[in-house]
Design an enzyme around this catalytic site. Structure first.
Site: not given
Ligand code: BES
Ligand code: MN
Ligand code: ZN
Length: 492
Positions: A272, A347
Site C-alpha cells: 500500500k 479473500r
Molecule cells: N483491507 C483492505 C480493504 C480495506 C480498504 C479495508 C479500506 C478498510 C478500508 C483489503 O485487503 C484490500 O487491500 N483490498 C484491495 C483489493 C484490491 C487489491 C483488489 C482494495 O480494496 O483496494
Molecule cells: Mn489488502
C-alpha cells in the site's frame, strides 16, 4: 455505572439531572410537566423560550434549577416528529443524554423517554445500549487520561419498571460491542494473531465455550494453502481460531460467524503506497473483532443455538518469504488461485475459513470482512454491504440489522462479473478489474461455499468512524456485533 428501572414519577425524582424529551413541534408544558415547571419556578418554560427549543431530532438544552431544589439540572432532548420515532432514534437520544450528563458532570441521572411500539422491553434495551456505548471511552494507551471528572454513577429509567432483564441483556450485548471496539482500536503491535487467540481463550475459559486453535502445521495438514500463503512473510505465527458455543439442550439451529482477521495489512509486495491509508490497517481484523465480540455477548445470553466463531488470523507482511505477485496457491477445497495482487489477501484467508466452516455441516454461515475499498466507495461509512446466496438469510439479517441500528444494504452477486476473475493458468485469479471490486470479491468467496446458506458482509467502511454518530464515538464502532447477536437470537 448502575442502570435501574423504576416507576418513580418524574415529579418525585431527586438527583443531579433529569432528562425529559419532546417531539418536534409539540413542546408543550401540560400535565405533570406543568407541575414540574411550577415546582421549579418556571425554569422549564424559560429554558424552552430562551433556547428556542423545538424538539427537533438531536437538539438539546440544559439549565440549572434553583439552589435547594430536589434536582440540580434539567435537560431537554428533542426526538423529532412523533411519527418517525423508532428504536434507533431512542438509542441515539439516550446517547445524546449520556454525553450531556457527562459534560454537566452529573453523577445521578433520570431519563424519561417514550415507550416505542408498546414494547417496554425493547425500549429499555435500546436506551441502555445508547447510554453504555456513548459513554465508552478507550484510555488504554494514554499514560495520563484526560477524563478525570465526575463519573455518572447511577441512571434511573423512569416508567420502565420491571425491565431489569432487558437492561442486563443490553449490557451483555454492549460487552461484546466494546470488546470489538477495543480489538479494532488497538494497534497491530498490541493485537496480533497470538493475542487474538488469547482473547478467544479468555472468552472460552470465562464462559465455558470450547476452543480449538489450529497452528500453522495443523493448517498445512488441512491443505489451507490460501490462508498460509498470506501468512508466510510474517514473523508472527498464524492462528486459525475456532471458538464454539453450544447450548445445554439440542440446538434449534447451528450457525457459523467467520471474521477476517488480518491484524495488519501492508498489502504485501503490492504494498500500500502513500495516501493508501496503510497506517489505518490495524482495523483489518474488524471482522474477527466483531466475531469475538458477538461470542462474548452470546456466551452470556445463552441462546438455544449452536454458534461457531471462526477466524483465520495473520498479518499481511513483506519479507524474503513473501508471496510473489503471480504465485499460485491451492486452497483446502483443492481450488487453485493465481495471486495477481497480494493486497487482495482477505479473500485468500477467508477461502480456507469458509471451507472449514462448511465442513461443520451448519444451517448458515455469515462472514464479515473489511474486504474492499470499493465497498467504502459504494456505501460510505454508515452502511455495510451484504451479498448472499439465500433470501431467507437476507431477510433475517435485514431484520437483525434494522433492530440493531446498524445499516446493511443488499448488493448483487452478479455471476457474469466472475469472468473478470478468470485466470489463464489457475482456476481463478484473486483480483478482478477495478469496476465492481466489492462484487468480484464476494463472487471469489462464493467459490468456497458449496451448499450451506451463506452471506458475506463487507464492513470495510463501517468498523471505524471519524466522527461521533449516534451511540458511536469517533473511532472503532463495534459494527456489526449487535446485528450478529440479533440474528443468532431470532426465532426464524
Ligand atoms: N483491507 C483492505 C480493504 C480495506 C480498504 C479495508 C479500506 C478498510 C478500508 C483489503 O485487503 C484490500 O487491500 N483490498 C484491495 C483489493 C484490491 C487489491 C483488489 C482494495 O480494496 O483496494
Ligand atoms: Mn489488502
Ligand atoms: Zn485487507
Amino acid at each position: 455505572m448502575e442502570i435501574r428501572a423504576t416507576d418513580t414519577p418524574r415529579l418525585d425524582w431527586t438527583g443531579d439531572a433529569l432528562a425529559v424529551s419532546f417531539f418536534e413541534d409539540a413542546v408543550e408544558l401540560t400535565g405533570d410537566l406543568a407541575q414540574l415547571d411550577e415546582k421549579f419556578a418556571g425554569v422549564l418554560k424559560e429554558l424552552i423560550e430562551e433556547t428556542e427549543f423545538k424538539g427537533s431530532v438531536g437538539s438539546s438544552a440544559v439549565t440549572r434549577v434553583g439552589a435547594g431544589s430536589s434536582i440540580r439540572k434539567i435537560m431537554l432532548v428533542g426526538l423529532g416528529k412523533a411519527d418517525t420515532l423508532s428504536l434507533d432514534n431512542l438509542r441515539r437520544a439516550a446517547a445524546a443524554i449520556a454525553r450531556l450528563a457527562k459534560r454537566e458532570k452529573s453523577k445521578t441521572l433520570a431519563i424519561n423517554l417514550p415507550v416505542v411500539n408498546d414494547d417496554p422491553r425493547a425500549t429499555a434495551q435500546v436506551i441502555t445500549e445508547g447510554l453504555v456505548l456513548a459513554l465508552h471511552l478507550d484510555n488504554r494507551f494514554k499514560s495520563d487520561p484526560e477524563d478525570k471528572g465526575a463519573k455518572l454513577e447511577q441512571v434511573d429509567l423512569l416508567g420502565l419498571e420491571n425491565q431489569e432483564a432487558a437492561i442486563t441483556k443490553a449490557q451483555q450485548i454492549c460487552d461484546g460491542v466494546i470488546l470489538a471496539r477495543e480489538l479494532v482500536a488497538a494497534p497491530a503491535n498490541a493485537v496480533t494473531p497470538i493475542s487474538l487467540a488469547q482473547t478467544a481463550e479468555k472468552i472460552a475459559s470465562e464462559y465455558g465455550l470450547s476452543l480449538e486453535i489450529l497452528e500453522k502445521e495443523d493448517c498445512e495438514k488441512l491443505g489451507m494453502g490460501s490462508f498460509l500463503g498470506v501468512a508466510q512473510a510474517s514473523d508472527l505465527p498464524p492462528k486459525f481460531i475456532h471458538l464454539t458455543y453450544k447450548p445445554k439442550d439440542t440446538p434449534r439451529r447451528k450457525l457459523a460467524i467467520v471474521g477476517k482477521g488480518l491484524t495488519f495489512d501492508s498489502g504485501g509486495l503490492n504494498i500500500k503506497g502513500a495516501g493508501s491509508g496503510i497506517e489505518t490497517m490495524k482495523i483489518d481484523m474488524g471482522g474477527a473483532a466483531a466475531t469475538f465480540g458477538a461470542a462474548k455477548a452470546i456466551a452470556q445470553l445463552k441462546p438455544d443455538v449452536e454458534v461457531h466463531f471462526i477466524s483465520a488470523a495473520t498479518e499481511n507482511m513483506i519479507s524474503g518469504r513473501a508471496l510473489h505477485p503471480g504465485d499460485i496457491l491451492t486452497a483446502s477445497n483443492g481450488k487453485t488461485i493465481e495471486v495477481n495482487n497480494t493486497d487482495a489477501e482477505g479473500r485468500l484467508t477467508l477461502a480456507d475459513a469458509l471451507v472449514f466452516a462448511e465442513k461443520l455441516e451448519l444451517d448458515a454461515i455469515v462472514d464479515l470482512a473489511t474486504l474492499t475499498g470499493a465497498c467504502v466507495i459504494a456505501l460510505g461509512n454508515d452502511i455495510g454491504g451484504m451479498w448472499s446466496t439465500d433470501e431467507t438469510l437476507v431477510t433475517q439479517l435485514k431484520a437483525a440489522s434494522e433492530a440493531a441500528g446498524e445499516k446493511l444494504w443488499q448488493m448483487p452477486l452478479e455471476e457474469k462479473y466472475f469472468e473478470g476473475m478468470k485466470s489463464p493458468i489457475a482456476d481463478m485469479k484473486n483480483t478482478g478489474p477495478r469496476a465492481g471490486g466489492s462484487i468480484t470479491a464476494a463472487l471469489f468467496l462464493k467459490q468456497f461455499v458449496k451448499e450451506t446458506p451463506w452471506a458475506h458482509l463487507d464492513i470495510a467502511g463501517t468498523v471505524w468512524s471519524d466522527k461521533e454518530n449516534g451511540c458511536n464515538n469517533s473511532g472503532a464502532t463495534g459494527y456489526p456485533v449487535r446485528t450478529l447477536v440479533n440474528w443468532v437470537l431470532s426465532d426464524s
